[in-house]
Scaffold this active site. Structure first.
Site, PDB file in Angstrom:
ATOM      1  CB  SER A   1      -8.281   0.413   5.825  1.00  0.00           C
ATOM      2  OG  SER A   1      -9.021   1.599   5.966  1.00  0.00           O
TER       3      SER A   1
ATOM      4  CE  LYS B   1      -3.942   1.781   2.734  1.00  0.00           C
ATOM      5  NZ  LYS B   1      -4.788   1.472   3.914  1.00  0.00           N
TER       6      LYS B   1
ATOM      7  CB  SER C   1      -7.883   3.457   3.009  1.00  0.00           C
ATOM      8  OG  SER C   1      -7.015   2.883   3.963  1.00  0.00           O
TER       9      SER C   1
END
Length: 461
Positions: free
Chosen positions: A182, A81, A158
């Site tokens: 997330s 990420k 996210s």
């Protein structure tokens, strides 16, 4: 053989490297080529780290040839990420406002993964500042959920690009982060396993933050065994001589105890989500699991405190990023900018009182789980809505974000670890997740239970 590599688990790929049937250099090129073909618009991967990946694959090849592999995942390519620092590369937290931020060194968990021999393919897309569960990012592009070919739906966030990179077979596994769900929501909506680790268990050095009191590191994988192996890597066990991955054997479903909370988390579900999740629970009962229902007043405490005082992590986020957002408001998607700005207006006493109340409720919840069994609940209450509807209406965006967060954020506010497993599909054909929640430090127990129930609750089981 390479035609099947994208369908294989991370551990299966590692086994192929171990027995000499897979060359990690060819494996890395295979994934880099797939990414170039499938993600030319760079909505899944914001940036590839191709030179690094090739160098790491070459080193993995030499270790394999010499019989010196560092772990069962040595040579396996995964994604990271875009909030994990990687030395010499941009880490932008998914926002144009940080597009020129160059990391000086690797995040500690990335350094651990490198020592264990994993190959870093690149940095995946996310919600800006990791501050939304939906995965919508109009500034950098939103990767569509891969399970609906007729309607472009949100992927979950996210860790949006992380989930889609695995679901579309552009990485063997992914590393995301979880502050309110997330890891778990995008894992659930993409048919993956997602592990939310206990706060403070895995280091956040070199990880761009949202909440100093709730951010956690976690993997998104094809199955529980991969999640356990990656957990060991992130925990520093592989590559440092500290021991193997958690032992997943020994969980007896006929002796397993679970609890269904009757408070909040099974209410107001999308009908397709409810059918899939309740069907999974019934399959567990048929497999011999003891499952009882129990009220959980601590869940009501979360709703009352957050409703009364506000989400205190907004204040933590604003404290971290106020200079950046105030200097670059036009570079940030308006709903994200507004959510962070709420933190600027939140009185310090309200933030402190909310956190204090939650800290007091958490031990009671942990005791309740130990008394009644690991909690079972749907990971997300809704099916992912269309991207266009969210971009067109801020009220629709806010309502969808609140609904998607409802179940997962409880584990963050009340300091639990949690694991989501695929358990079927909803009426839109999108995967549904069943979540297991346990007290902090129970990751290995969750992974053992998850491994045992995985085949029982899988789609079509």
């Amino acid at each position: 053989m390479s035609g099947d590599w994208h369908r294989m688990s991370a551990l299966a790929l590692g086994a192929g490297i171990e027995n000499g049937t897979i060359d990690p250099r060819a494996l890395t090129e295979f994934f880099l080529e797939r990414i170039e073909e499938a993600d030319g618009a760079r909505t899944i991967y914001l940036r590839l780290t191709a030179a690094r990946a090739r160098a790491e694959a070459e080193a993995a090849h030499r270790r394999a040839q010499a019989g010196l592999r560092q772990s069962s995942l040595d040579g396996v390519p995964i994604s990271w990420k875009d909030l994990y620092d990687s030395a010499g590369d941009v880490t932008s937290h998914g926002t144009p406002a940080l597009a020129e931020r160059i990391a000086e060194r690797d995040a500690k968990v990335l350094a651990r993964a490198t020592r264990a021999g994993l190959v870093c393919l690149g940095k995946t897309n996310q919600t800006e500042f990791a501050f939304s569960i939906l995965g919508l990012n109009p500034k950098m592009g939103t990767p569509a959920n891969p399970f609906d070919d007729s309607v472009a739906r949100i992927p979950g966030g996210s860790s949006s690009g992380a989930a889609v990179s695995v679901a579309r077979s552009l990485a063997a596994a992914a590393i995301g982060s979880d502050t309110g769900g997330s890891v778990r929501v995008p894992a659930a909506w993409n048919g993956l396993v997602g592990l939310k680790t206990s706060f403070g268990l895995l280091p956040l050095d070199g990880v761009l933050g949202l909440s100093a009191s709730m951010d956690t590191v976690g993997p998104l994988t094809r199955d529980v065994a991969d999640a356990a192996a990656l957990f060991a890597v992130l925990d520093g066990r592989f590559g440092t001589g500290n021991g193997p991955a958690p032992d997943l054997a020994g969980a007896d479903l006929s002796r397993a105890r679970f609890a269904l909370p009757t408070t909040l988390v099974w209410e107001a579900l999308d009908p397709g989500v409810e059918a899939a999740a309740r069907g999974a629970v019934e399959r567990l009962r048929a497999a011999g699991c003891a499952i009882e229902e129990t009220p959980v007043p601590e869940f009501d405490t979360v709703e009352e405190l957050v409703g009364r005082f506000g989400a205190y992590h907004a204040a933590e986020c604003h404290a971290l990023w106020h200079d950046v957002i105030e200097a670059n408001p036009d570079l940030i998607y308006a709903p994200i900018y507004e959510r962070i700005r709420v933190g600027a207006e939140m009185p310090a006493t309200d933030a402190a009182r909310a956190k204090q109340g939650l800290d007091e409720a958490a031990p009671a919840l942990h005791a309740r789980i130990r008394r009644h069994g690991v909690f079972l609940m749907p990971t997300a209450a809704e099916s992912p809505p269309p991207i266009a509807a969210l971009e067109a209406d801020d009220e629709v965006y806010r309502a969808a974000n609140t609904a998607a967060l409802r179940n997962t954020r409880l584990g963050n506010y009340l300091n639990c670890c949690a694991l989501t497993l695929p358990c079927g599909r909803d009426r839109n054909g999108v995967p549904v997740g069943l979540m297991l929640m346990a007290p902090p430090g129970d990751e290995e127990r969750l992974l053992r239970l998850g491994s045992a129930i995985e085949p029982a609750i899988a789609e079509g089981a």
